[in-house]
Structure formats: C-alpha cells, structure tokens
Design a protein around this motif. Structure first.
Motif, PDB file in Angstrom:
ATOM      1  N   ALA A 116       0.851  -1.195   0.000  1.00 28.45           N
ATOM      2  CA  ALA A 116       0.000   0.000   0.000  1.00 28.45           C
ATOM      3  C   ALA A 116       0.886   1.244   0.000  1.00 28.45           C
ATOM      4  CB  ALA A 116      -0.977  -0.018   1.180  1.00 28.45           C
ATOM      5  N   PHE A 117       0.406   2.337   0.636  1.00 26.39           N
ATOM      6  CA  PHE A 117       1.237   3.546   0.752  1.00 26.39           C
ATOM      7  C   PHE A 117       0.889   4.295   2.030  1.00 26.39           C
ATOM      8  CE2 PHE A 117      -1.695   4.059  -3.009  1.00 26.39           C
ATOM      9  CZ  PHE A 117      -2.781   4.560  -2.316  1.00 26.39           C
ATOM     10  N   TYR A 118       0.877   3.521   3.126  1.00 29.74           N
ATOM     11  CA  TYR A 118       0.568   4.088   4.437  1.00 29.74           C
ATOM     12  C   TYR A 118       1.617   3.665   5.464  1.00 29.74           C
ATOM     13  CZ  TYR A 118      -4.058   4.324   2.242  1.00 29.74           C
ATOM     14  OH  TYR A 118      -5.099   4.541   1.383  1.00 29.74           O
ATOM     15  N   VAL A 119       1.823   4.537   6.450  1.00 35.47           N
ATOM     16  CA  VAL A 119       2.526   4.139   7.664  1.00 35.47           C
ATOM     17  C   VAL A 119       1.633   4.495   8.842  1.00 35.47           C
ATOM     18  CG1 VAL A 119       4.879   4.286   6.779  1.00 35.47           C
ATOM     19  CG2 VAL A 119       3.820   6.331   7.703  1.00 35.47           C
ATOM     20  N   TYR A 120       1.667   3.656   9.853  1.00 41.51           N
ATOM     21  CA  TYR A 120       0.834   3.818  11.035  1.00 41.51           C
ATOM     22  C   TYR A 120       1.766   4.190  12.186  1.00 41.51           C
ATOM     23  CZ  TYR A 120      -3.568   2.867  13.523  1.00 41.51           C
ATOM     24  OH  TYR A 120      -4.751   2.968  14.234  1.00 41.51           O
ATOM     25  N   ILE A 121       1.629   5.418  12.658  1.00 40.13           N
ATOM     26  CA  ILE A 121       2.624   6.040  13.531  1.00 40.13           C
ATOM     27  C   ILE A 121       2.109   6.096  14.964  1.00 40.13           C
ATOM     28  CG2 ILE A 121       4.019   8.107  13.880  1.00 40.13           C
ATOM     29  CD1 ILE A 121       3.279   8.851  10.936  1.00 40.13           C
ATOM     30  N   ASP A 122       2.950   5.701  15.906  1.00 43.03           N
ATOM     31  CA  ASP A 122       2.636   5.798  17.334  1.00 43.03           C
ATOM     32  C   ASP A 122       3.042   7.192  17.823  1.00 43.03           C
ATOM     33  OD1 ASP A 122       2.292   5.581  20.046  1.00 43.03           O
ATOM     34  OD2 ASP A 122       3.577   3.822  20.294  1.00 43.03           O
ATOM     35  N   VAL A 123       2.044   8.009  18.183  1.00 42.41           N
ATOM     36  CA  VAL A 123       2.338   9.373  18.636  1.00 42.41           C
ATOM     37  C   VAL A 123       2.192   9.515  20.144  1.00 42.41           C
ATOM     38  CG1 VAL A 123       1.691  10.395  16.420  1.00 42.41           C
ATOM     39  CG2 VAL A 123      -0.052  10.152  18.229  1.00 42.41           C
ATOM     40  N   ALA A 124       1.995   8.418  20.867  1.00 40.10           N
ATOM     41  CA  ALA A 124       1.817   8.499  22.318  1.00 40.10           C
ATOM     42  C   ALA A 124       2.974   9.217  23.011  1.00 40.10           C
ATOM     43  CB  ALA A 124       1.626   7.102  22.903  1.00 40.10           C
ATOM     44  N   PRO A 125       4.254   9.000  22.601  1.00 40.64           N
ATOM     45  CA  PRO A 125       5.352   9.693  23.287  1.00 40.64           C
ATOM     46  C   PRO A 125       5.291  11.215  23.199  1.00 40.64           C
ATOM     47  CG  PRO A 125       6.195   7.813  22.062  1.00 40.64           C
ATOM     48  CD  PRO A 125       4.768   7.985  21.654  1.00 40.64           C
ATOM     49  N   THR A 126       4.513  11.753  22.272  1.00 44.46           N
ATOM     50  CA  THR A 126       4.415  13.214  22.181  1.00 44.46           C
ATOM     51  C   THR A 126       3.559  13.797  23.296  1.00 44.46           C
ATOM     52  OG1 THR A 126       2.430  13.238  20.764  1.00 44.46           O
ATOM     53  CG2 THR A 126       4.593  13.057  19.679  1.00 44.46           C
ATOM     54  N   GLY A 127       2.790  12.941  23.993  1.00 46.81           N
ATOM     55  CA  GLY A 127       1.885  13.433  25.021  1.00 46.81           C
ATOM     56  C   GLY A 127       0.543  13.881  24.490  1.00 46.81           C
ATOM     57  N   LEU A 128       0.344  13.786  23.186  1.00 49.73           N
ATOM     58  CA  LEU A 128      -0.924  14.167  22.569  1.00 49.73           C
ATOM     59  C   LEU A 128      -1.700  12.924  22.159  1.00 49.73           C
ATOM     60  CD1 LEU A 128       0.310  16.983  20.133  1.00 49.73           C
ATOM     61  CD2 LEU A 128      -0.602  17.278  22.454  1.00 49.73           C
ATOM     62  N   THR A 129      -3.015  13.024  22.192  1.00 51.93           N
ATOM     63  CA  THR A 129      -3.808  11.970  21.587  1.00 51.93           C
ATOM     64  C   THR A 129      -3.679  12.085  20.070  1.00 51.93           C
ATOM     65  OG1 THR A 129      -5.830  13.284  21.385  1.00 51.93           O
ATOM     66  CG2 THR A 129      -5.475  12.125  23.475  1.00 51.93           C
ATOM     67  N   SER A 130      -4.108  11.054  19.376  1.00 55.95           N
ATOM     68  CA  SER A 130      -4.005  11.093  17.916  1.00 55.95           C
ATOM     69  C   SER A 130      -4.831  12.243  17.340  1.00 55.95           C
ATOM     70  CB  SER A 130      -4.454   9.755  17.321  1.00 55.95           C
ATOM     71  OG  SER A 130      -5.825   9.509  17.574  1.00 55.95           O
ATOM     72  N   ALA A 131      -6.012  12.478  17.914  1.00 55.79           N
ATOM     73  CA  ALA A 131      -6.846  13.577  17.421  1.00 55.79           C
ATOM     74  C   ALA A 131      -6.182  14.915  17.673  1.00 55.79           C
ATOM     75  CB  ALA A 131      -8.222  13.522  18.075  1.00 55.79           C
TER      76      ALA A 131
END
Length: 391
Positions: free
Chosen positions: A320-335
């Motif tokens: 495909a052409f997607y990556v699924y990124i874990d953003v939890a370490p930023t302290g923000l929710t995905s939204a």
C-alpha cells in the motif's frame, strides 16, 4: 426531518474530514501538505486517458451489462496468472462502480440482520460500515504489532461464536500498510471455511505489495478459490475518481450479484470500462510496476524521516502507501496531534479513531501517496512541530 438509525449511527470518515479542512486552509492562502488521503499523485495511465478522450467523440455510451463488459472481465481475469499467481475464470469476475460497490454487493448478498462479522482493529472503516448497513454486528478484534496489526488464524478461531458468519480481511491493510503472510492468510481462510463461514479478502492494495519469498504478491484465490476477493482500479492503476473496481466470487454467487447490481446501480460507468481495457497493455503494466517501485522509495524516505523526527512506526509496511505512527510519546492523543499538525504545521494526517478503537488514541496514519517534494516538506514541517512540543 427524521433520519434512519442507520444513518445516525455512521461516524464521519475523518480522513475526508481532514481533507476538507485542508482544502479550507488552502482556500485561505496556505500551502497544506496533504498526507491524509490515499490517492496516488500519479493519476491514471496515459493510455487510459487517451482512450477516454477518444470516447468523447459523440458516440452513444449506453448501459453495459450489470456484471460489466465481457472483454474487461476477461482482461481482469488475464491479469491474475502473471501478477497474482492464480488462474481466474472470467465468468467469476464482476466489474463494479469502484471497490466500494463490490463490497456493497457482497455484503448485501451474504449478510442478514444479526449476523456477526469479524474485522481487525485497526482496519478501513468503510468496509465495516457496509456490513453494518445490512444489519451485521461487526466485532472488532484488537490486533498488535506482534501480528502486524492483522488477524491470525488463532485470533479468528478464538473469536468465533455461534452467530459468527464471516470475516473481512484486508491484505495489505489500510491504515497500516501491512500484509498477512500468505500461508497465514490461507490458514485463516481455511479455518473460516471449515466453520461454514464466508471470507471477504480486500486485495485493493495487493498490486502495491512487496515481493515475498521470491514470489510476486499472491491472491488468496491461489489457496482458497471460494474466497470473495475485492479489488480496484483506484490504487495500483491510480484511477481514484473514475470509480471502477471488481470482485471475484464463487460461481453460484455471480447471478446473485448480477441481480443486486441491476437494482442498485444498473452498471459500472461505461466510458471508464472501455478505457480501462488500456490498463492491461504491456506498456501500461510496465508503467504501473515502475510506480510500485517508486512507492517503495517513498516509503523508505518517510520511515527514515519519521525515525529522525523521533516518531515510531511499530510495524514497517510491506505494501500500500501508508505508515501507522505511534504518537503516544508526544503526550498528545491522535486527534490532538492531527488537529495541531494541521493548524500549526499545515500538514494533514488522519487520526486513529477512523480505524477502530484499540489504537485510536495513540496512532495516526500518514499516506505517502503524495509527491516526493511534498513528503520531504511535510516531514520537515512535522519535525519542527514535534520539536516544538518538547523544546
């Protein structure tokens, strides 16, 4: 005005919502890097576009058969031995108005109210919306990086209940870009088959999958001829707006889909069908294979860029052409991450809440279907944005 419970229950498709907000920012004069929509920037093959121009000469473009042009059904079937490792009977090919219509027809044919359907969490939201529209109880099965965010035979066997009737699988997957290893997928479908269940396998991105074990990507039909396979001209051929797809179904299912198609939308778009014959020439297929290689280059650019930014991709995609990124370490929710990335960095991404519940709050999807220049600029902006969160 009173709307149906079905309509009220459907959540927004957030990828499209963020695309709409990006368009509003652009209309206000901002340059937005749009990495939220899975739409290849290459466009349709030139031979297809040339054929479309030829078709606009005033000739009558009448309805075709509900199952599609016979010559296009044959061309699709002929595509499978060379590209997906299996023989396909053209009589089992159903041409549809996009892959969405293929899913619509298949769900209408298979699902009764109250039937339970198993789907991976995360997964593409619209697939399960079709099932729910026909009264299915869709059960999202949490997956993890250890299973490549995909269902396994064991997960399906453990989740199967008396009311379970079928499974929807996508390989490669949207939003993760990961595939189910072929032997595992064959085992999963075999497990469902022994329980008398149906299996819909979304292969929309199969043409953009990596070679594995020295083999080109293989359709599940090579191991399970009774699986219902969904595919599309939108991704591998870059024809999103032309709304043309197909499904390959067991022989006894063909007349059922024909009746449904006749009643739901009469036939797929006639000019798109005629022009699509040009997608299967040696010239067009060489072009689409070159584009597949280009997507692999873009993938490495994105994964390397995210690594330098400090954003984690728990499972590297293999299609495909997607990556699924874990953003939890930023302290923000995905939204929150997507909202602020769009507002502050003018980069449009898609929050995990589009794709399920299990990873909804801490993952976002990035589409690398954009140009290399846009990807480079988008990664630069994301780097600045992430750096501003923890100065």
């Amino acid at each position: 005005m009173r709307f149906s419970q079905r309509a009220e229950a459907v959540a927004p498709f957030y990828a499209m919502e963020f695309g709409k907000r990006a368009a509003q920012l652009e209309a206000a004069g901002h340059h937005v890097v749009k990495l939220s929509i899975g739409e290849p920037d290459f466009g349709a093959p030139p031979a297809f576009l040339s054929a479309v121009r030829d078709l606009t000469d005033g000739r009558q473009l009448a309805y075709t058969a509900a199952l599609g042009l016979p010559e296009l059904r044959s061309a699709i079937a002929g595509f499978y031995p060379r590209h997906f490792g299996c023989e396909v009977d053209p009589d089992r090919v159903v041409v549809t108005s996009g892959a969405s219509a293929a899913l619509l027809l298949s769900c209408a044919a298979l699902i009764d109210p109250g039937d339970e359907v198993l789907v991976a969490d995360p997964s593409y939201p619209c697939n399960r919306r079709f099932a729910e529209s026909y009264g299915a109880r869709v059960r999202l099965i949490p997956t993890t990086p250890s299973t490549r965010f995909q269902l396994t035979t064991e997960l399906v066997a453990d989740a199967w209940r008396e009311r379970t009737r079928g499974v929807m699988v996508a390989s490669p997957s949207n939003p993760t870009g990961t595939s189910v290893p072929f032997d595992e997928l064959a085992g999963l479908c075999g497990e469902v088959g022994t329980r008398g269940g149906w299996r819909i396998v979304d292969e929309i991105y199969l043409g953009l999958a990596d070679n594995s074990d020295g083999h080109p990507p293989r359709s599940i039909l090579a191991a399970d001829p009774d699986a219902i396979v969904i595919n599309s001209f939108s991704k591998y051929f870059g024809m999103t707006g032309w709304r043309l797809g197909w499904c390959i179904v067991p022989e006894q299912m063909v007349p059922v889909l024909e009746r449904l198609a006749q009643n739901f939308y009469i036939c797929p778009p006639t000019p798109a069908q005629y022009a699509a014959l040009e997608c299967f020439t040696d010239e067009s297929l060489a072009l689409t294979e070159a584009r597949r290689a280009e997507f692999r280059i873009r993938r490495e650019l994105v994964i390397d860029g995210l690594r330098r930014i400090g954003l984690s991709v728990p499972v590297a995609p293999d299609g495909a052409f997607y990556v699924y990124i874990d953003v939890a370490p930023t302290g923000l929710t995905s939204a929150e991450f997507c909202d602020r990335a769009l507002a502050q960095a003018h980069v449009s991404l898609t929050p995990g809440k589009d794709f399920g519940h299990h990873t909804a709050d801490d993952h976002v999807r990035l589409s690398y279907a954009a140009s290399t220049d846009d990807l480079t600029e988008g990664l630069r902006r994301l780097g600045d944005f992430v750096g501003s969160l923890h100065p």
